[in-house]
Design a protein around this motif. Structure first.
Motif, short mmCIF file in Angstrom:
data_model
loop_
_atom_site.label_atom_id
_atom_site.label_comp_id
_atom_site.label_asym_id
_atom_site.label_seq_id
_atom_site.Cartn_x
_atom_site.Cartn_y
_atom_site.Cartn_z
N LEU A 70 27.84 -13.81 23.06
CA LEU A 70 29.21 -14.04 22.59
C LEU A 70 29.22 -14.67 21.19
CD1 LEU A 70 30.84 -15.39 25.89
CD2 LEU A 70 31.25 -13.17 24.80
N ILE A 71 28.31 -15.60 20.95
CA ILE A 71 28.21 -16.23 19.63
C ILE A 71 27.80 -15.19 18.58
CG2 ILE A 71 26.91 -17.90 18.24
CD1 ILE A 71 26.82 -19.67 20.78
N ALA A 72 26.85 -14.35 18.94
CA ALA A 72 26.41 -13.30 18.01
C ALA A 72 27.55 -12.35 17.69
CB ALA A 72 25.23 -12.54 18.61
N ASN A 73 28.33 -11.98 18.71
CA ASN A 73 29.47 -11.09 18.47
C ASN A 73 30.52 -11.75 17.58
OD1 ASN A 73 28.53 -8.88 19.90
ND2 ASN A 73 29.43 -9.56 21.82
N LEU A 74 30.78 -13.04 17.80
CA LEU A 74 31.72 -13.75 16.93
C LEU A 74 31.22 -13.76 15.49
CD1 LEU A 74 32.80 -16.87 19.04
CD2 LEU A 74 34.20 -14.89 18.41
N TYR A 75 29.93 -13.99 15.33
CA TYR A 75 29.36 -14.02 13.98
C TYR A 75 29.52 -12.66 13.30
CZ TYR A 75 26.13 -14.18 10.11
OH TYR A 75 25.59 -14.09 8.85
N ILE A 76 29.18 -11.60 14.03
CA ILE A 76 29.24 -10.26 13.44
C ILE A 76 30.68 -9.89 13.07
CG2 ILE A 76 28.94 -7.80 13.93
CD1 ILE A 76 26.53 -8.65 15.71
N LYS A 77 31.62 -10.19 13.96
CA LYS A 77 33.00 -9.78 13.72
C LYS A 77 33.73 -10.63 12.68
CE LYS A 77 34.19 -7.65 18.12
NZ LYS A 77 35.07 -7.73 19.28
N TYR A 78 33.49 -11.95 12.70
CA TYR A 78 34.36 -12.84 11.93
C TYR A 78 33.67 -13.61 10.81
CZ TYR A 78 37.16 -11.76 15.99
OH TYR A 78 37.83 -11.08 16.98
N PHE A 79 32.36 -13.72 10.83
CA PHE A 79 31.70 -14.56 9.83
C PHE A 79 30.79 -13.79 8.88
CE2 PHE A 79 32.46 -17.40 13.49
CZ PHE A 79 33.35 -18.26 12.88
N ALA A 80 30.21 -12.69 9.33
CA ALA A 80 29.27 -11.93 8.50
C ALA A 80 30.04 -11.15 7.44
CB ALA A 80 28.46 -10.97 9.37
N ASP A 81 29.44 -11.06 6.24
CA ASP A 81 30.07 -10.25 5.21
C ASP A 81 29.74 -8.77 5.47
OD1 ASP A 81 27.48 -9.87 4.32
OD2 ASP A 81 27.66 -11.21 2.61
N GLU A 82 30.30 -7.89 4.66
CA GLU A 82 30.14 -6.45 4.88
C GLU A 82 28.68 -6.00 4.84
OE1 GLU A 82 32.70 -4.03 2.47
OE2 GLU A 82 34.41 -5.34 2.84
N ASN A 83 27.89 -6.57 3.94
CA ASN A 83 26.47 -6.19 3.85
C ASN A 83 25.72 -6.58 5.12
OD1 ASN A 83 26.70 -5.10 1.28
ND2 ASN A 83 26.23 -7.05 0.28
N GLU A 84 25.98 -7.78 5.61
CA GLU A 84 25.32 -8.21 6.84
C GLU A 84 25.75 -7.35 8.02
OE1 GLU A 84 24.48 -12.94 6.67
OE2 GLU A 84 26.60 -12.36 6.59
N GLN A 85 27.05 -7.04 8.09
CA GLN A 85 27.53 -6.18 9.17
C GLN A 85 26.86 -4.81 9.13
OE1 GLN A 85 31.80 -6.18 8.74
NE2 GLN A 85 32.04 -8.11 9.84
N GLU A 86 26.72 -4.27 7.94
CA GLU A 86 26.09 -2.95 7.77
C GLU A 86 24.60 -3.02 8.16
OE1 GLU A 86 26.22 1.00 7.25
OE2 GLU A 86 27.94 -0.34 7.01
N ASN A 87 23.91 -4.08 7.77
CA ASN A 87 22.50 -4.24 8.14
C ASN A 87 22.33 -4.36 9.64
OD1 ASN A 87 21.64 -4.12 5.48
ND2 ASN A 87 21.62 -6.35 5.21
N ILE A 88 23.19 -5.14 10.27
CA ILE A 88 23.13 -5.31 11.73
C ILE A 88 23.41 -3.99 12.43
CG2 ILE A 88 24.26 -6.43 13.70
CD1 ILE A 88 24.63 -8.89 11.82
N LYS A 89 24.42 -3.26 11.94
CA LYS A 89 24.76 -1.97 12.52
C LYS A 89 23.59 -1.00 12.41
CE LYS A 89 28.11 1.77 12.08
NZ LYS A 89 29.27 2.28 11.32
N ASN A 90 22.95 -0.96 11.23
CA ASN A 90 21.80 -0.06 11.03
C ASN A 90 20.63 -0.45 11.93
OD1 ASN A 90 23.14 1.46 9.12
ND2 ASN A 90 22.35 0.27 7.40
N LYS A 91 20.39 -1.74 12.07
CA LYS A 91 19.30 -2.20 12.93
C LYS A 91 19.58 -1.82 14.39
CE LYS A 91 16.73 -6.30 14.25
NZ LYS A 91 16.65 -7.76 14.23
N ASP A 92 20.82 -1.99 14.83
CA ASP A 92 21.18 -1.60 16.19
C ASP A 92 21.02 -0.10 16.41
OD1 ASP A 92 21.76 -4.19 16.92
OD2 ASP A 92 23.94 -3.98 16.71
N LEU A 93 21.41 0.69 15.43
CA LEU A 93 21.26 2.14 15.55
C LEU A 93 19.80 2.55 15.62
CD1 LEU A 93 24.04 3.44 13.11
CD2 LEU A 93 24.02 3.58 15.61
N GLU A 94 18.95 1.88 14.84
CA GLU A 94 17.51 2.16 14.88
C GLU A 94 16.93 1.82 16.25
OE1 GLU A 94 15.40 0.24 11.70
OE2 GLU A 94 16.70 1.12 10.18
#
Length: 159
Positions: A70-94
């Motif tokens: 839940l903390i990780a999801n909050l971070y991704i949705k509300y605290f991470a900037d666009e670059n971090e969100q994109e990196n996390i998304k790419n890592k998850d897809l990999e």
């Protein structure tokens, strides 16, 4: 692997999460929607007691896996900037593509059938006598009295 959590586990995790959120700055708390925090408060377990020590790392405390998610999801949705969100998304897809690839290799139809062929035959001949007996059809032998009984029963049903 997908883990399914119960409502009770969610309630306890909401309690832990709300305790942790107490130590966030007001500027960070403003980023989280109020209706989400209200839902956490509504669904939290009031009988569950959790104490958070801000001086220790999160990993060193008794925080559930669900709370960490839940903390990780909050971070991704509300605290991470666009670059971090994109990196996390790419890592998850990999990671998902690697899991999918492993799954396809493990359950590939051709390899499953090839393993079965290799196991049961070598150059078209059977490996041993147990392979032959496992393929043989054993007739069902009934004694003479049962056969006569079934024959009479079938004749009586016709009339």
């Amino acid at each position: 692997m997908i883990t399914i959590y119960t409502n009770e586990e969610y309630s306890k995790s909401y309690t832990e999460l709300l305790e942790i959120l107490k130590y966030f700055s007001k500027s960070d708390l403003i980023k989280i929607p109020k209706n989400l925090i209200k839902r956490y408060i509504k669904d939290m377990d009031t009988n569950y007691s959790f104490k958070y020590n801000p001086e220790l790392d999160l990993e060193k405390q008794n925080v559930s896996k669900l709370t960490q998610i839940l903390i990780a999801n909050l971070y991704i949705k509300y605290f991470a900037d666009e670059n971090e969100q994109e990196n996390i998304k790419n890592k998850d897809l990999e990671e998902l593509s690697q899991i999918e690839k492993n799954y396809q290799e493990q359950y590939n139809v051709e390899t499953i059938f090839n393993k079965r062929k290799e196991k049961s035959t070598i150059d078209g001949s059977f490996n041993n006598a147990t392979d032959i007996t496992s393929l043989a059809v054993v007739p069902n032998k009934e004694n003479i009295f049962k056969r006569i009984f079934y024959k009479i029963k079938s004749i009586l049903k016709l009339t």
